[in-house]
Write an enzyme that holds these catalytic residues in place. Structure first.
Site, PDB file in Angstrom:
ATOM      1  N   ASN A  72       0.825  -1.207   0.000  1.00 16.94           N
ATOM      2  CA  ASN A  72       0.000   0.000   0.000  1.00 16.94           C
ATOM      3  C   ASN A  72       0.858   1.255   0.000  1.00 16.94           C
ATOM      4  O   ASN A  72       0.595   2.212  -0.743  1.00 16.94           O
ATOM      5  CB  ASN A  72      -0.897   0.023   1.244  1.00 16.94           C
ATOM      6  CG  ASN A  72      -2.073  -0.924   1.154  1.00 16.94           C
ATOM      7  OD1 ASN A  72      -2.369  -1.465   0.097  1.00 16.94           O
ATOM      8  ND2 ASN A  72      -2.745  -1.137   2.271  1.00 16.94           N
ATOM      9  N   ARG A 403     -10.744  -4.163 -14.364  1.00 21.29           N
ATOM     10  CA  ARG A 403      -9.607  -5.006 -13.991  1.00 21.29           C
ATOM     11  C   ARG A 403     -10.075  -6.453 -14.072  1.00 21.29           C
ATOM     12  O   ARG A 403     -11.175  -6.781 -13.630  1.00 21.29           O
ATOM     13  CB  ARG A 403      -9.129  -4.733 -12.562  1.00 21.29           C
ATOM     14  CG  ARG A 403      -8.670  -3.316 -12.270  1.00 21.29           C
ATOM     15  CD  ARG A 403      -8.089  -3.210 -10.865  1.00 21.29           C
ATOM     16  NE  ARG A 403      -7.982  -1.845 -10.404  1.00 21.29           N
ATOM     17  CZ  ARG A 403      -6.947  -1.055 -10.670  1.00 21.29           C
ATOM     18  NH1 ARG A 403      -5.952  -1.508 -11.406  1.00 21.29           N
ATOM     19  NH2 ARG A 403      -6.912   0.180 -10.216  1.00 21.29           N
ATOM     20  N   ARG A 433      -5.258   1.872 -13.324  1.00 25.21           N
ATOM     21  CA  ARG A 433      -3.906   2.070 -12.806  1.00 25.21           C
ATOM     22  C   ARG A 433      -3.233   0.765 -12.397  1.00 25.21           C
ATOM     23  O   ARG A 433      -3.791  -0.033 -11.650  1.00 25.21           O
ATOM     24  CB  ARG A 433      -3.955   3.026 -11.607  1.00 25.21           C
ATOM     25  CG  ARG A 433      -2.608   3.333 -10.988  1.00 25.21           C
ATOM     26  CD  ARG A 433      -2.744   4.336  -9.869  1.00 25.21           C
ATOM     27  NE  ARG A 433      -2.987   5.674 -10.394  1.00 25.21           N
ATOM     28  CZ  ARG A 433      -3.718   6.600  -9.760  1.00 25.21           C
ATOM     29  NH1 ARG A 433      -4.297   6.301  -8.621  1.00 25.21           N
ATOM     30  NH2 ARG A 433      -3.869   7.792 -10.277  1.00 25.21           N
ATOM     31  N   HIS A 463     -15.326   3.289 -15.080  1.00 26.19           N
ATOM     32  CA  HIS A 463     -15.114   2.551 -13.832  1.00 26.19           C
ATOM     33  C   HIS A 463     -16.338   1.734 -13.437  1.00 26.19           C
ATOM     34  O   HIS A 463     -16.279   0.911 -12.526  1.00 26.19           O
ATOM     35  CB  HIS A 463     -14.762   3.552 -12.716  1.00 26.19           C
ATOM     36  CG  HIS A 463     -14.310   2.934 -11.440  1.00 26.19           C
ATOM     37  ND1 HIS A 463     -15.048   2.988 -10.274  1.00 26.19           N
ATOM     38  CD2 HIS A 463     -13.190   2.233 -11.131  1.00 26.19           C
ATOM     39  CE1 HIS A 463     -14.399   2.365  -9.308  1.00 26.19           C
ATOM     40  NE2 HIS A 463     -13.279   1.893  -9.791  1.00 26.19           N
ATOM     41  N   TYR A 496     -12.267  -9.655  -2.094  1.00 23.51           N
ATOM     42  CA  TYR A 496     -12.916  -8.347  -2.075  1.00 23.51           C
ATOM     43  C   TYR A 496     -14.392  -8.530  -1.724  1.00 23.51           C
ATOM     44  O   TYR A 496     -15.085  -9.340  -2.333  1.00 23.51           O
ATOM     45  CB  TYR A 496     -12.839  -7.675  -3.450  1.00 23.51           C
ATOM     46  CG  TYR A 496     -11.517  -7.032  -3.795  1.00 23.51           C
ATOM     47  CD1 TYR A 496     -10.322  -7.484  -3.240  1.00 23.51           C
ATOM     48  CD2 TYR A 496     -11.453  -5.979  -4.698  1.00 23.51           C
ATOM     49  CE1 TYR A 496      -9.117  -6.909  -3.573  1.00 23.51           C
ATOM     50  CE2 TYR A 496     -10.243  -5.390  -5.048  1.00 23.51           C
ATOM     51  CZ  TYR A 496      -9.080  -5.869  -4.478  1.00 23.51           C
ATOM     52  OH  TYR A 496      -7.878  -5.293  -4.817  1.00 23.51           O
ATOM     53  N   ARG A 592     -13.646   2.654   4.183  1.00 28.92           N
ATOM     54  CA  ARG A 592     -12.468   1.805   4.368  1.00 28.92           C
ATOM     55  C   ARG A 592     -11.186   2.624   4.471  1.00 28.92           C
ATOM     56  O   ARG A 592     -10.354   2.376   5.313  1.00 28.92           O
ATOM     57  CB  ARG A 592     -12.330   0.820   3.206  1.00 28.92           C
ATOM     58  CG  ARG A 592     -11.188  -0.170   3.415  1.00 28.92           C
ATOM     59  CD  ARG A 592     -10.953  -1.055   2.206  1.00 28.92           C
ATOM     60  NE  ARG A 592     -10.138  -0.407   1.196  1.00 28.92           N
ATOM     61  CZ  ARG A 592     -10.431  -0.352  -0.083  1.00 28.92           C
ATOM     62  NH1 ARG A 592     -11.554  -0.869  -0.521  1.00 28.92           N
ATOM     63  NH2 ARG A 592      -9.633   0.244  -0.942  1.00 28.92           N
ATOM     64  N   HIS A 620     -15.153  -3.437  -0.038  1.00 33.14           N
ATOM     65  CA  HIS A 620     -15.041  -2.783  -1.336  1.00 33.14           C
ATOM     66  C   HIS A 620     -16.377  -2.305  -1.893  1.00 33.14           C
ATOM     67  O   HIS A 620     -16.409  -1.508  -2.829  1.00 33.14           O
ATOM     68  CB  HIS A 620     -14.390  -3.767  -2.327  1.00 33.14           C
ATOM     69  CG  HIS A 620     -13.956  -3.160  -3.613  1.00 33.14           C
ATOM     70  ND1 HIS A 620     -14.596  -3.417  -4.813  1.00 33.14           N
ATOM     71  CD2 HIS A 620     -12.943  -2.311  -3.913  1.00 33.14           C
ATOM     72  CE1 HIS A 620     -13.983  -2.754  -5.792  1.00 33.14           C
ATOM     73  NE2 HIS A 620     -12.985  -2.085  -5.280  1.00 33.14           N
TER      74      HIS A 620
END
Length: 721
Positions: A72, A403, A433, A463, A496, A592, A620
């Site tokens: 992270n 993704r 990203r 997204h 997730y 989160r 998530h």
């Protein structure tokens, strides 16, 4: 794009773009009403570190949280810190969200990050490493090995390590080598035995080799030696005829954020590939060094890398604790969380003698809400797409891909569908990203199979998480839709936490059809019934919903807003929530990561409660609920409360209408906010306090364990019936 939904909820005119209605100009808000977003992110990573420090967690899970913390922080420097530095260098250093100069924020980040990295190293040295050793997993040093063990590892070095090492000298004939981002290196000082001259060499620790080398032996204790320690003790083999004087580990972080300037004539794939190549040579932003590094070596690195003292992080060895991820291969289930096996959602369980459920029949019967990873991705989302690919009645499939995994069955289903002659549209977001290269590969593979691949709208990331299947039934076309909060990634779906809504509702199908037309063509669609879509109207719609709740409270009736997101940063949304709180609306925020909203503003945030939950799964999902005078308006989707999500991305929330699903989401949220549930509470000064035990020292409820048990009970009750 929210307009029709607002009309359905009785909250305003669908064509009314008058934005003043959502403001309350007579409500004065204090100037210093936001937490700094970067410091708030570091506070989030501190919460991750606190899990590693928790002695009640299984030992291998604690080491995994140390690795997550390190990973992270790397991304934080590569993106957030790099962005601040870029703004300063380019002269675009506008004040941050709290009105401070980026240079001052960089100083704050440096101070906080230094302290956190030292705490991280101490957690490994003093807490986790000894706990692992007590449990029979030892990370050892070369000097602690016996002669036979050293001999075996020397043989391993000669056979598997030595051939791939590439020492690079630095002298008048050899300039200082390029140091790649996130690589682990050894800075070595040597003396020429013939001339007596001292030289410098850099040696990169090969990233393709195991970071932790298993020590041969038959002991019940599993032992590992860090690869850099093995290399360090064989430097004489690399520099024959030289005297090795000293060696020290170091690691460099570079700016690896992608900046793409788009125009309508640009080939996005080619531009992105060029940018990915440039990314490798981004400017340095952090230098981590072993705490035993001498000043001569450090001065050389600072000079050659053109880095400041503030950007140097002196840490105890070992550097780069991401290497602890490799302990996931250790076969010690007793040192991990008890296994949680995803169940098949009740609606998608096979009936009768069939071994496979008819996904379409289940969705036709009722909307289906699936909660990952408690409920299986494979038997829901994946099965939905695979059935669509082989069903002769399916005419078309449209899907967004932000993704996905390298061996994705989701992508394979799209390929199979195209090869079967169906119309298939895949909107691939190649600018996701750190997944850019992977997505480029998949985009080209899809194109070769005959899939219509598009890359979304110029200047916007796509997204949203959407899939639409068009099926011919009795001479009519029926739409089967999926709107989710998470990516179409089978691997991350196991860790997730996300929701996904399947529906055959004709209106949702029309909404998705219009949205896909907008994303793939030139349509500009403003009217959606059950979707709230960014960037055109999602912000307006959320503000109207918040404002409506405020008016209900001002009328003296109960009002309640619940929002679950990954990040709460957007100032306009935060100010609307402050005004709602001032009016008496109960505002519960479940976040989160970054949270810029404050809870310690008297007369402003008195009714605002903020909680955070971290655990074995990554929280998530995004949930937005508004009490709406007893007729709850509930949405799930992809958007966080950040500028980029509301203004620079295509995001979609879908309204959940089935009363059972509304109750499930509200109950889930309320359990998270309950004082009897383990969580972090945001308090005065932006300090997060962990609440994990009650007054008697008993563990509080683990939300994720409780949710899994509830899902299992739901399945068992179906089996009994």
């Amino acid at each position: 794009m929210i307009d029709a939904a607002i009309t359905d909820a009785g909250l305003g005119d669908a064509e009314d773009d008058d934005f003043d209605a959502v403001e309350a100009p007579d409500s004065l808000l204090p100037d210093h009403r936001y937490h700094d977003r970067e410091i708030s992110w570091l506070a989030f990573n501190q919460r991750v570190l606190e899990l590693a420090e928790d002695p009640t967690l299984p030992e291998l899970e604690r080491s995994n949280f140390l690795a997550i913390f390190a990973s992270n922080l790397d991304e934080f420097f590569m993106v957030r810190v790099a962005g601040l530095k870029r703004r300063i260098v380019t002269g675009l250093a506008v004040p941050t969200n709290v009105g401070r100069a980026p240079s001052d924020v960089l100083a704050d980040i440096s101070r906080e990050a230094h302290a956190l990295q030292l705490r991280h190293a101490q957690a490994w040295t003093d807490l986790v490493r000894p706990a692992l050793a007590d449990a029979g997993i030892e990370i050892t040093d070369w000097d602690q090995l016996g002669e036979s063990e050293q001999a075996a590892l020397t043989e391993y070095f000669q056979l598997h390590v030595f051939p791939v090492l590439m020492p690079l000298a630095v002298d008048p004939a050899h300039p200082f080598p390029y140091i790649s981002g996130l690589s682990l290196n050894l800075a070595i000082r040597i003396r020429n035995a013939r001339t007596g001259r001292q030289e410098f060499a850099r040696l990169k620790v090969p990233p393709m080799l195991p970071r932790l080398v298993a020590v041969p032996g038959t002991s019940e204790i599993v032992r590992y030696l860090p690869l850099e320690d093995l290399i360090s003790n064989h430097l004489d083999d690399l520099f024959p005829g030289m005297e090795v004087l000293d060696h020290h580990a170091f690691r460099l972080t570079r700016n690896e954020d992608v900046e793409i300037e788009e125009d309508e004539s640009e080939n996005l794939i080619q531009a992105l590939e060029a940018e990915l190549l440039r990314r490798r040579f981004g400017p340095p932003i952090r230098l981590e060094i072993a705490d035993d590094m001498d000043d001569v070596t450090l001065d050389l690195l600072i000079k050659e890398l053109d880095i400041t003292d503030q950007e140097v992080y002196r840490l105890p060895s070992p550097l780069d604790l991401r290497g602890l991820f490799s302990l996931s291969k250790v076969n010690r289930p007793d040192l991990r969380y008890p296994p949680h096996l995803p169940t098949t959602a009740v609606a998608f369980q096979p009936t009768g003698s069939s071994s496979r459920a008819d996904i379409f029949a289940a969705i036709r019967k009722n909307d289906v809400l699936v909660h990952h990873p408690y409920e299986s991705f494979a038997t829901s989302v994946q099965a939905f797409l695979e059935q669509a690919a082989r069903d002769p009645h399916v005419l078309a499939i449209k899907q967004t891909l932000y993704r996905t995994s390298g061996d994705s069955p989701v992508v394979q289903a799209l390929i199979d569908a195209a090869e079967a002659g169906k119309q298939v549209l895949a909107l691939v977001e190649v600018k996701a990203r750190f997944d850019e290269a992977n997505n480029i590969v998949w985009a080209r593979k899809l194109e070769k199979a005959g899939v219509h691949v598009v890359y979304g709208l110029v200047g916007l990331k796509t997204h949203c998480k959407l899939a639409l299947v068009i099926r011919e039934e009795e001479g009519m076309l029926r739409h089967y839709s999926h709107v989710g909060t998470g990516n179409y990634n089978p691997k991350t779906s196991r860790v997730y936490e996300d929701f996904g809504l399947f529906t055959a509702d004709a209106q949702v199908g029309k909404d998705l059809t219009r949205l896909f037309n907008e994303l793939s063509g030139y349509a500009i669609e403003k009217k959606f019934k059950r979707l709230l879509v960014a960037p055109l109207h999602l912000r307006k719609g959320l503000l109207r919903l918040i404002n409506a709740e405020r008016k209900i409270a001002e009328a003296g009736r109960p009002a309640h807003i619940r929002i679950k997101v990954n990040s709460m940063v957007d100032e306009e949304i935060i100010d609307a929530l402050y005004r709602a709180s001032q009016a008496g609306v109960k505002v519960d925020i479940w976040v989160r990561g970054i949270c810029s909203i404050k809870t310690d503003l008297p007369g402003v945030s008195d009714n605002i409660t903020v909680r955070s939950i971290l655990g074995r799964y990554l929280e998530h999902s995004r949930i937005f609920t508004f009490e709406n005078d007893g007729d709850p308006q509930v949405f799930i989707g992809s958007a966080d409360m950040m500028h980029r999500n509301l203004d620079r991305r295509v995001e979609a929330l879908v309204r959940v209408t089935d009363e059972r699903h509304v109750k499930e989401l509200l109950d889930f949220f309320d359990l998270a906010m309950d004082d009897g549930t383990s969580s972090w509470h945001l308090g005065a000064g932006g300090v997060w306090e962990r609440h994990s035990v009650d007054a008697d020292g008993k563990p509080l409820v683990d939300l994720q364990d409780r949710t899994m048990n509830q899902v299992r009970r739901r399945r068992r009750s179906r089996s009994v019936r």
